[in-house]
Scaffold this active site. Structure first.
Site, PDB file in Angstrom:
ATOM      1  NE  ARG A 156      -2.888  -0.143   3.299  1.00 24.51           N
ATOM      2  CZ  ARG A 156      -4.144  -0.603   3.215  1.00 24.51           C
ATOM      3  NH1 ARG A 156      -5.070   0.107   2.644  1.00 24.51           N
ATOM      4  NH2 ARG A 156      -4.469  -1.780   3.730  1.00 24.51           N
ATOM      5  CB  CYS A 225     -29.815  -4.843  -5.475  1.00 23.19           C
ATOM      6  SG  CYS A 225     -28.992  -6.357  -5.986  1.00 23.19           S
TER       7      CYS A 225
HETATM    8  C1  LIG Z   1       2.442 -11.347   3.587  1.00 24.06           C
HETATM    9  C2  LIG Z   1       2.161  -9.952   3.169  1.00 24.06           C
HETATM   10  N1  LIG Z   1       3.179  -9.092   3.008  1.00 24.06           N
HETATM   11  C3  LIG Z   1       2.965  -7.805   2.620  1.00 24.06           C
HETATM   12  C4  LIG Z   1       1.686  -7.343   2.359  1.00 24.06           C
HETATM   13  C5  LIG Z   1       1.514  -5.914   1.948  1.00 24.06           C
HETATM   14  O1  LIG Z   1       0.902  -5.198   2.953  1.00 24.06           O
HETATM   15  P1  LIG Z   1       0.769  -3.587   2.870  1.00 24.06           P
HETATM   16  O2  LIG Z   1       0.068  -3.290   1.590  1.00 24.06           O
HETATM   17  O3  LIG Z   1      -0.021  -3.231   4.069  1.00 24.06           O
HETATM   18  O4  LIG Z   1       2.169  -3.033   2.899  1.00 24.06           O
HETATM   19  C6  LIG Z   1       0.582  -8.203   2.531  1.00 24.06           C
HETATM   20  C7  LIG Z   1      -0.781  -7.750   2.278  1.00 24.06           C
HETATM   21  O5  LIG Z   1      -1.740  -8.457   2.274  1.00 24.06           O
HETATM   22  C8  LIG Z   1       0.830  -9.549   2.940  1.00 24.06           C
HETATM   23  O6  LIG Z   1      -0.177 -10.398   3.131  1.00 24.06           O
END
Ligand SMILES: Cc1ncc(COP(=O)(O)O)c(C=O)c1O
Length: 296
Positions: A156, A225
């Protein structure tokens, strides 16, 4: 790279690696039992979450490595959750994982790398997340003495604010207690508001003057819906039919979590580079939705 979630998964990987005559490197995912202040659906490091293994299981696997001869256990993996805006949970987790690694090394087990996962939070609304520098300043001193290769998996943090969802206003509706802005994007395109009550800033792409002050708050909803089909609630946004809106911060967990729910084709994806748009994902059509169906 495999990050193993359970003993059963380790056995399965070991078996398949044997069938393929391969020796596979992997890490064991540790569940540090850490609470974080994020939505409970994106907390992954509490004991009651399905993720990772506790210390005892990891130590048992390490001490019994010869039973898994087609894999090489190279390290420890942790990922405690997502949209974490403060450093404390990371610090607590690293302290716990350090304890685990020291216990493993005391018993002559070699740990080569530590994968500290992702989870760094971003700004959707009024959050004040730690910067990458602040994060590094807090965690690097803890990691230095381990002398391990460190791996990160931020998701993210890299792409969340690099994407927007553009949607068109279909209808405006004045109900007794509320105003509704019905748009052509829906929960199938962006499920975060419906799934976690997540907040996304929504901005009009045409600025209009408000003649009828004060402006009543509106819910921005999709055409599906479900009353859970909304992108934003109680927003003071002035728009007219056929205007476009941008739903901000949809670069992460947006398209990847989109679906064909309610038989809705998925949206097109456009990359903007040097102010130029490039189509990088085609819009689906109804033919795409039925092409995998078979007639008996
Ligand atoms: C094992 C693992 N690593 C990294 C991430 C990335 O997380 P973020 O987008 O919160 O940095 C995820 C997200 O689902 C994950 O499951």
């Amino acid at each position: 790279m495999f990050n193993v979630e359970s003993l059963a998964e380790l056995k399965q990987i070991n078996k398949i690696a044997g069938q393929l005559k391969r020796k596979i490197d992997l890490a064991l995912r540790f569940n540090p039992d850490i609470s974080i202040s994020t939505h409970k659906y994106i907390t992954t490091g509490k004991r009651e979450n399905k993720f990772g293994m506790d210390e005892a299981v990891i130590e048992e696997i390490y001490s019994n490595q010869s039973a898994y001869s087609n894999v090489k256990i190279k390290g420890i993996h942790i990922h405690i959750g997502s949209q974490i805006t403060e450093s404390t949970p990371f610090i607590k987790t690293i302290q716990k994982v350090k304890h685990l690694i020291k216990c493993l090394e005391k018993k002559d087990n070699k740990v080569s790398y530590l994968n500290i996962g992702g989870g760094l939070g971003i700004v959707y609304d009024k959050e004040k997340p730690q910067t990458a520098q602040e994060f590094a300043a807090k965690v690097l001193p803890l990691l230095k003495d381990l002398g391990l290769k460190i791996i990160l998996e931020p998701g993210r943090f890299i792409v969340g604010n690099a994407g927007i969802l553009v949607t068109k206003v279909l209808y405006l509706k004045e109900a007794v207690s509320k105003r509704f802005i019905i748009v052509d994007a829906a929960m199938n395109d962006l499920i975060r508001p419906s799934l976690y009550g997540a907040y996304h800033n929504i901005v009009p792409l045409v600025i209009r003057k408000n003649k009828n002050k004060p402006l009543k708050a509106a819910d921005i909803v999709g055409p599906i819906c479900e009353s859970g089909d909304f992108l934003g609630k109680n927003r003071k946004i002035l728009v007219e039919e056929e205007d476009y809106l941008a739903v901000m911060g949809t670069g992460a967990y947006g398209f990847t979590m989109s679906s064909n729910y309610n038989s809705r084709p998925k949206v097109a994806e456009v990359l903007v580079k040097n102010n130029k748009p490039y189509l990088v994902g085609k819009r689906e059509n109804y033919q795409d939705l039925i092409k995998r169906e078979l007639v008996i």
